[in-house]
Design a protein around this motif. Structure first.
Motif, PDB file in Angstrom:
ATOM      1  N   VAL A   1       0.840  -1.198   0.000  1.00 27.54           N
ATOM      2  CA  VAL A   1       0.000   0.000   0.000  1.00 27.54           C
ATOM      3  C   VAL A   1       0.877   1.251   0.000  1.00 27.54           C
ATOM      4  O   VAL A   1       0.629   2.197  -0.753  1.00 27.54           O
ATOM      5  CB  VAL A   1      -0.961  -0.007   1.211  1.00 27.54           C
ATOM      6  N   VAL A   2       1.905   1.254   0.807  1.00 27.52           N
ATOM      7  CA  VAL A   2       2.801   2.407   0.873  1.00 27.52           C
ATOM      8  C   VAL A   2       3.493   2.616  -0.467  1.00 27.52           C
ATOM      9  O   VAL A   2       3.586   3.751  -0.962  1.00 27.52           O
ATOM     10  CB  VAL A   2       3.835   2.227   2.008  1.00 27.52           C
ATOM     11  N   LEU A   3       3.972   1.551  -1.083  1.00 26.87           N
ATOM     12  CA  LEU A   3       4.650   1.680  -2.373  1.00 26.87           C
ATOM     13  C   LEU A   3       3.701   2.193  -3.453  1.00 26.87           C
ATOM     14  O   LEU A   3       4.089   3.037  -4.276  1.00 26.87           O
ATOM     15  CB  LEU A   3       5.249   0.342  -2.790  1.00 26.87           C
ATOM     16  N   VAL A   4       2.453   1.739  -3.462  1.00 31.56           N
ATOM     17  CA  VAL A   4       1.481   2.212  -4.444  1.00 31.56           C
ATOM     18  C   VAL A   4       1.207   3.701  -4.247  1.00 31.56           C
ATOM     19  O   VAL A   4       1.174   4.479  -5.208  1.00 31.56           O
ATOM     20  CB  VAL A   4       0.177   1.388  -4.365  1.00 31.56           C
ATOM     21  N   VAL A   5       1.042   4.120  -3.003  1.00 23.01           N
ATOM     22  CA  VAL A   5       0.784   5.534  -2.722  1.00 23.01           C
ATOM     23  C   VAL A   5       1.977   6.389  -3.156  1.00 23.01           C
ATOM     24  O   VAL A   5       1.800   7.453  -3.754  1.00 23.01           O
ATOM     25  CB  VAL A   5       0.453   5.740  -1.229  1.00 23.01           C
ATOM     26  N   VAL A   6       3.181   5.918  -2.895  1.00 20.00           N
ATOM     27  CA  VAL A   6       4.378   6.665  -3.294  1.00 20.00           C
ATOM     28  C   VAL A   6       4.451   6.789  -4.812  1.00 20.00           C
ATOM     29  O   VAL A   6       4.743   7.874  -5.347  1.00 20.00           O
ATOM     30  CB  VAL A   6       5.651   5.989  -2.732  1.00 20.00           C
ATOM     31  N   VAL A   7       4.151   5.712  -5.536  1.00 21.27           N
ATOM     32  CA  VAL A   7       4.199   5.756  -7.000  1.00 21.27           C
ATOM     33  C   VAL A   7       3.126   6.696  -7.537  1.00 21.27           C
ATOM     34  O   VAL A   7       3.381   7.472  -8.470  1.00 21.27           O
ATOM     35  CB  VAL A   7       4.056   4.330  -7.589  1.00 21.27           C
ATOM     36  N   VAL A   8       1.932   6.669  -6.954  1.00 21.53           N
ATOM     37  CA  VAL A   8       0.861   7.572  -7.396  1.00 21.53           C
ATOM     38  C   VAL A   8       1.279   9.027  -7.201  1.00 21.53           C
ATOM     39  O   VAL A   8       1.115   9.861  -8.099  1.00 21.53           O
ATOM     40  CB  VAL A   8      -0.459   7.256  -6.664  1.00 21.53           C
ATOM     41  N   PHE A   9       1.815   9.350  -6.044  1.00 25.92           N
ATOM     42  CA  PHE A   9       2.263  10.719  -5.798  1.00 25.92           C
ATOM     43  C   PHE A   9       3.414  11.098  -6.721  1.00 25.92           C
ATOM     44  O   PHE A   9       3.498  12.243  -7.178  1.00 25.92           O
ATOM     45  CB  PHE A   9       2.667  10.920  -4.335  1.00 25.92           C
TER      46      PHE A   9
END
Length: 75
Positions: free
Chosen positions: A44-52
């Motif tokens: 979840v953290v990695l997905v949020v970082v990639v989205v940002f």
């Protein structure tokens, strides 16, 4: 009046030992997450970082394009 012995702090090694004992006591009470929960949270953290990253990069490219239009540097 207070007695001098009552106001005196214990030895620094005694205080450090107490602090370590308190820390390990607290760590025994912690409920640690299971491995699947850790993996899920990490994803979840990695997905949020990639989205940002994508959003910020898009905004950067848009602003760069607008700056080139206004100043004519790219022509």
């Amino acid at each position: 009046m207070a007695n001098k012995n009552e106001a005196k702090k214990p030895n620094i090694f005694v205080r450090m030992g107490r602090k370590l004992k308190e820390t390990f006591s607290e760590l025994k009470r912690v409920t640690w997450p299971t491995f699947p929960k850790v993996v899920k949270s990490t994803c979840v953290v990695l997905v949020v970082v990639v989205v940002f990253l994508v959003v910020v990069t898009g905004i950067n490219q848009l602003l760069q394009f607008l700056l080139e239009l206004l100043t004519g540097i790219g022509a």
